[in-house]
Design a protein around this motif. Sequence first.
Motif, mmCIF file in Angstrom:
data_model
loop_
_atom_site.group_PDB
_atom_site.id
_atom_site.type_symbol
_atom_site.label_atom_id
_atom_site.label_comp_id
_atom_site.label_asym_id
_atom_site.label_seq_id
_atom_site.Cartn_x
_atom_site.Cartn_y
_atom_site.Cartn_z
ATOM 1 N N THR A 24 46.465 25.937 38.417
ATOM 2 C CA THR A 24 44.893 25.300 38.732
ATOM 3 C C THR A 24 44.667 23.606 38.670
ATOM 4 O O THR A 24 43.852 23.524 39.182
ATOM 5 C CB THR A 24 43.944 25.850 37.789
ATOM 6 O OG1 THR A 24 44.597 25.945 36.296
ATOM 7 C CG2 THR A 24 43.699 27.419 38.249
ATOM 8 N N HIS A 63 43.994 23.270 42.103
ATOM 9 C CA HIS A 63 42.657 23.323 42.488
ATOM 10 C C HIS A 63 41.425 22.463 42.233
ATOM 11 O O HIS A 63 40.447 21.887 42.661
ATOM 12 C CB HIS A 63 42.146 24.751 41.828
ATOM 13 C CG HIS A 63 43.126 26.035 42.303
ATOM 14 N ND1 HIS A 63 44.241 26.273 41.855
ATOM 15 C CD2 HIS A 63 42.773 27.033 43.094
ATOM 16 C CE1 HIS A 63 45.001 27.135 42.431
ATOM 17 N NE2 HIS A 63 44.291 27.702 43.108
ATOM 18 N N LYS A 70 31.149 23.843 40.544
ATOM 19 C CA LYS A 70 30.823 24.972 41.687
ATOM 20 C C LYS A 70 31.921 24.982 42.789
ATOM 21 O O LYS A 70 32.465 26.237 42.916
ATOM 22 C CB LYS A 70 29.690 24.681 42.588
ATOM 23 C CG LYS A 70 28.584 25.830 42.425
ATOM 24 C CD LYS A 70 27.207 25.214 42.919
ATOM 25 C CE LYS A 70 26.674 25.961 43.867
ATOM 26 N NZ LYS A 70 25.680 25.358 44.694
ATOM 27 N N LYS A 98 35.035 26.446 40.672
ATOM 28 C CA LYS A 98 35.040 28.033 40.455
ATOM 29 C C LYS A 98 35.485 28.833 41.753
ATOM 30 O O LYS A 98 35.840 29.812 41.586
ATOM 31 C CB LYS A 98 33.657 28.087 39.636
ATOM 32 C CG LYS A 98 33.660 27.832 38.204
ATOM 33 C CD LYS A 98 32.397 27.909 37.519
ATOM 34 C CE LYS A 98 32.253 29.236 36.963
ATOM 35 N NZ LYS A 98 31.121 29.160 36.168
ATOM 36 N N SER A 99 34.622 28.108 42.673
ATOM 37 C CA SER A 99 34.940 29.161 44.028
ATOM 38 C C SER A 99 36.339 29.014 44.406
ATOM 39 O O SER A 99 36.774 30.058 45.266
ATOM 40 C CB SER A 99 33.953 28.507 45.068
ATOM 41 O OG SER A 99 34.363 27.523 45.765
ATOM 42 N N ASP A 110 38.565 31.462 42.355
ATOM 43 C CA ASP A 110 37.689 32.856 42.344
ATOM 44 C C ASP A 110 38.818 33.875 42.291
ATOM 45 O O ASP A 110 38.778 34.845 41.721
ATOM 46 C CB ASP A 110 36.599 32.910 43.179
ATOM 47 C CG ASP A 110 35.754 34.128 43.107
ATOM 48 O OD1 ASP A 110 35.612 34.432 42.234
ATOM 49 O OD2 ASP A 110 35.652 34.876 44.043
ATOM 50 N N GLY A 111 39.915 33.695 43.262
ATOM 51 C CA GLY A 111 40.831 34.627 43.747
ATOM 52 C C GLY A 111 42.184 34.595 42.852
ATOM 53 O O GLY A 111 43.106 35.234 43.141
ATOM 54 N N ASP A 136 45.061 35.126 40.202
ATOM 55 C CA ASP A 136 45.265 36.200 39.351
ATOM 56 C C ASP A 136 46.914 36.052 38.623
ATOM 57 O O ASP A 136 47.207 34.668 38.641
ATOM 58 C CB ASP A 136 45.523 37.681 40.395
ATOM 59 C CG ASP A 136 46.324 37.364 41.309
ATOM 60 O OD1 ASP A 136 47.440 36.379 41.441
ATOM 61 O OD2 ASP A 136 46.234 38.046 42.464
ATOM 62 N N ASN A 173 36.475 26.136 31.463
ATOM 63 C CA ASN A 173 36.691 27.283 32.099
ATOM 64 C C ASN A 173 37.818 28.047 31.650
ATOM 65 O O ASN A 173 38.369 29.105 32.293
ATOM 66 C CB ASN A 173 36.867 27.240 33.536
ATOM 67 C CG ASN A 173 35.637 26.494 34.392
ATOM 68 O OD1 ASN A 173 34.444 27.109 34.276
ATOM 69 N ND2 ASN A 173 35.785 25.379 34.956
ATOM 70 N N LYS A 190 41.272 36.070 34.071
ATOM 71 C CA LYS A 190 41.921 36.423 35.429
ATOM 72 C C LYS A 190 43.312 36.725 35.437
ATOM 73 O O LYS A 190 43.908 37.317 36.327
ATOM 74 C CB LYS A 190 41.355 35.170 36.188
ATOM 75 C CG LYS A 190 40.058 35.149 36.709
ATOM 76 C CD LYS A 190 39.725 33.991 37.526
ATOM 77 C CE LYS A 190 38.253 33.831 38.295
ATOM 78 N NZ LYS A 190 37.990 34.775 39.262
#
Length: 215
Positions: A16, A19, A77, A80-81, A84-85, A87, A117, A124
């Motif tokens: 992440t 991200h 925001k 987090k989007s 979101d996916g 895994d 987070n 997740k």
Amino acid sequence: MINGFIFDLDGVIVNTEEHHYKAWKEIANKLNVDFNKSLNENLKGLSRKESLKKLLELNKKKISENEFVNFLIEKNKIYKSLIDGIDETNILDGVQNILKIADKNNISVAIGSSSKNAKMILKKLNLYNRFKIIIDGNMVTNPKPDPEVFIKAAKLMRKKIDECIVFEDAVSGIIAAERGGFKVIGVRNLNLKNRTDQFINSLSEFRLDDYEKKI
Ligand code: B16
Ligand code: MG
């Protein structure tokens, strides 16, 4: 003798950090300031608030308090989007293996992350129940490079500081671990190679026997 492993989350357990970078890039574009991977090294591991401060400071940019708060909300925001996916496929190389090493050798494991987070991300990844001790950005007063996050993790594991290894991918985290008196291993981030004498390209390179022989 090693009795505890404390893992940073973003960039050590899960990919992440990419991200976070993308979300900050979007914010930098909105602020109309420079941002790239090299500048991002200064943000890694810092809390959300400290990261925005650093981004502004690097660009000598001033904004109002109100704008500051709104950009923080917007960054989270976007982040987090973007996540979101995520895994299990986002779990980094060697994580499952090092957790097995810990089990086999009766070594306690904990997460020590700046992220607010962190718990949601671990869920997740289906790793939430794997770490009985999770210290995240909501649980500390002083974020990395302060050692509070790691000291809290060691305390909850009931381990002595010098019995624990911290695994980190960010300069701020390495400084935090060193300030706290922990053993620390730099992971993945090649920029850490000159910063730590202990560096591994991924957790799969970690050999407990070799490490214990060296200390
Ligand atoms: P959030 P770590 C850190 O996590 C990230 O490295 C850093 O880039 C981020 O700003 C920080 O968490 C706060 O994250 O906005 O999710 O609260 O590397 O300490 O696990
Ligand atoms: Mg990290």
